[in-house]
Design a protein around this motif. Structure first.
Motif, mmCIF file in Angstrom:
data_model
loop_
_atom_site.group_PDB
_atom_site.id
_atom_site.type_symbol
_atom_site.label_atom_id
_atom_site.label_comp_id
_atom_site.label_asym_id
_atom_site.label_seq_id
_atom_site.Cartn_x
_atom_site.Cartn_y
_atom_site.Cartn_z
ATOM 1 N N ILE A 117 0.831 -1.202 0.000
ATOM 2 C CA ILE A 117 0.000 0.000 0.000
ATOM 3 C C ILE A 117 0.867 1.254 0.000
ATOM 4 O O ILE A 117 1.727 1.419 0.877
ATOM 5 N N ARG A 119 0.677 5.023 0.805
ATOM 6 C CA ARG A 119 -0.168 5.999 1.490
ATOM 7 C C ARG A 119 0.379 7.392 1.227
ATOM 8 O O ARG A 119 1.506 7.716 1.605
ATOM 9 N N ARG A 168 -2.429 -1.284 -3.634
ATOM 10 C CA ARG A 168 -3.396 -0.219 -3.371
ATOM 11 C C ARG A 168 -2.692 1.114 -3.195
ATOM 12 O O ARG A 168 -1.543 1.182 -2.774
ATOM 13 N N THR A 170 -3.624 4.753 -1.217
ATOM 14 C CA THR A 170 -4.547 5.439 -0.319
ATOM 15 C C THR A 170 -4.152 6.905 -0.249
ATOM 16 O O THR A 170 -3.010 7.239 0.071
ATOM 17 N N ASP A 206 -9.238 8.753 -1.233
ATOM 18 C CA ASP A 206 -9.898 7.448 -1.130
ATOM 19 C C ASP A 206 -8.819 6.380 -1.245
ATOM 20 O O ASP A 206 -7.630 6.686 -1.385
ATOM 21 N N THR A 207 -9.236 5.111 -1.197
ATOM 22 C CA THR A 207 -8.338 3.991 -1.430
ATOM 23 C C THR A 207 -8.647 3.407 -2.795
ATOM 24 O O THR A 207 -9.800 3.137 -3.121
ATOM 25 N N TYR A 208 -7.597 3.205 -3.583
ATOM 26 C CA TYR A 208 -7.743 2.728 -4.957
ATOM 27 C C TYR A 208 -6.952 1.430 -5.119
ATOM 28 O O TYR A 208 -5.752 1.385 -4.825
ATOM 29 N N GLU A 209 -7.630 0.382 -5.563
ATOM 30 C CA GLU A 209 -6.953 -0.874 -5.844
ATOM 31 C C GLU A 209 -6.505 -0.854 -7.297
ATOM 32 O O GLU A 209 -7.293 -0.527 -8.197
#
Length: 394
Positions: A117, A119, A168, A170, A206-209
């Motif tokens: 991830i 961030r 991901r 974020t 937002d969180t994006y996969e």
């Protein structure tokens, strides 16, 4: 007589076989639909192109199913053999074969396994490696680093190459578009160039996969689509009488609210202060807009504002200009947009920090001056006293 005896014995044997077969079918059906043998959560990883036989054997080896044969037979019977979906899926304890089949054929985002991830934060970015602990059903952090200042740990580099790793991005509420663009450049699992920084406020936190080697430009476009949809939805549902002439003005206000408070419950009240000020013809007098005029969103001002900066006539100095600044000063989240378009009904026109992470609000200058005095005492005790005005100190 003998043939009658043979026929009778054959008929008896046939009945016994049919009863045994029916019992076997009933038992198999119970095994397929009844509780499974696993007493803990299981993380099942389905490889791309995996066959039903391979998946059945894998599930049996993990202890998720009691019989690979029954799982395979049940899958064939339900005509699902060709519906297996690549991914990593968390199975609750005691999952039946039937429910497991439903999970691994429905597909969707992976719910367990390895996660990498990025961030993107206001002060710094970080890359995390997390892995699912099947016994607890929760993710545990395995490694972390700051891509702008530290070398990538080998564990994170290896995880990013795994075909079943979940990738991901974020984006925190209140980051600027420049910070988002710079952050995406630090994700080595993305590809492509960013030709220009998107307009301020236009990206949805937002969180994006993402898939490995997804284009950075495509991800920015998706962030833009989400923010546009959020703004349009919130604008359509707004009450009458707000002092905004366009959705863009509401977005500007939302960005100010986002930067003024980190407490979700305060957002509508902070928004009410600024709306009341606009309606009364008062200046907004908010430090975050002045800071944006200095940094243009390219980084964080790691110091207090100088008196000369507060006196300077710039488009973003709301101590010197009337109304809103010309653009948003960050990318606000949905909650801040909602607060700007649904402010609390208050008579507050001042606020100042209260020392607890929140703010003290006031209706009159006398109330505000008392709140400011208390805040100055807290600053002095902390050794943080400054000459800068406080929010709403008009």
């Amino acid at each position: 007589m003998i043939w009658r005896h043979i026929a009778s014995n054959f008929l008896t044997l046939l009945i016994v076989l049919l009863v045994a077969l029916a019992a076997a079918v009933a038992w198999s059906k119970h095994e397929f639909s009844g509780p499974g043998p696993s007493e803990v959560a299981q993380c099942v990883q389905i490889a791309p192109g995996a066959s039903l036989n391979a998946v059945s054997q894998q599930l049996a080896a993990q202890g998720a199913v009691s019989s690979a044969y029954i799982f395979r037979a049940g899958t064939d019977y339900m005509d699902k053999a060709r519906d297996l979906k690549f991914g990593s899926y968390l199975l609750p304890p005691g999952s039946s074969m039937e429910s497991i089949l439903g999970v691994i054929t429905a597909g969707g985002p992976s719910t367990c396994g390895t996660e990498v991830i990025l961030r993107v934060g206001v002060r710094e970015n970080s890359v995390l490696l997390r892995d699912m602990n099947p016994e607890t059903g929760g993710f545990e952090e395995m490694a972390r680093y700051n891509p702008a200042a530290e070398a990538q740990p080998a564990a994170i580099a290896a995880a990013g190459q795994k075909p079943d790793a979940r990738l991901r991005v974020t984006v925190a509420e209140g980051v600027t578009s420049w910070q988002v663009a710079e952050g995406l450049k630090q994700a080595d699992f993305l590809s492509g160039e960013i030709e220009e920084v998107p307009a301020e406020g236009s990206l949805a936190p937002d969180t994006y996969e993402v898939a490995k080697d997804s284009p950075r430009a495509a991800l920015l476009a998706e962030m833009g689509r989400r923010q546009a949809a959020i703004l349009a939805q919130e604008w359509e549902a707004r009450p009458f009488g707000l002092p905004y002439e366009s959705p863009e003005e509401a977005l500007i206000m939302a960005s100010i609210v986002e930067k003024e408070t980190g407490l979700p419950d305060e957002r509508p009240t902070v928004a009410s202060v600024f709306v009341n000020r606009l309606e009364q013809g008062m200046r907004l007098e908010t430090d975050p807009t002045v800071i944006y005029g200095i940094t243009r969103g390219e980084g964080v001002l790691e110091r207090g504002l100088r008196r000369s900066e507060l006196n300077a006539a710039t488009p973003y100095n709301t101590y010197r200009i009337d109304g809103l600044p010309p653009t948003p000063i960050a990318n606000p989240g949905r909650a801040a947009i909602n607060a700007a378009l649904n402010p609390a009904q208050t008579e507050f026109i001042f606020f100042v920090a209260d020392g607890s992470g929140g703010h003290a609000f006031a209706r009159t200058l006398a109330e505000h001056n008392a709140n400011v005095a208390r805040w100055r005492e807290i600053e002095a005790q902390r050794g943080e006293a400054t000459d800068s005005p406080v929010q709403g100190d008009g």
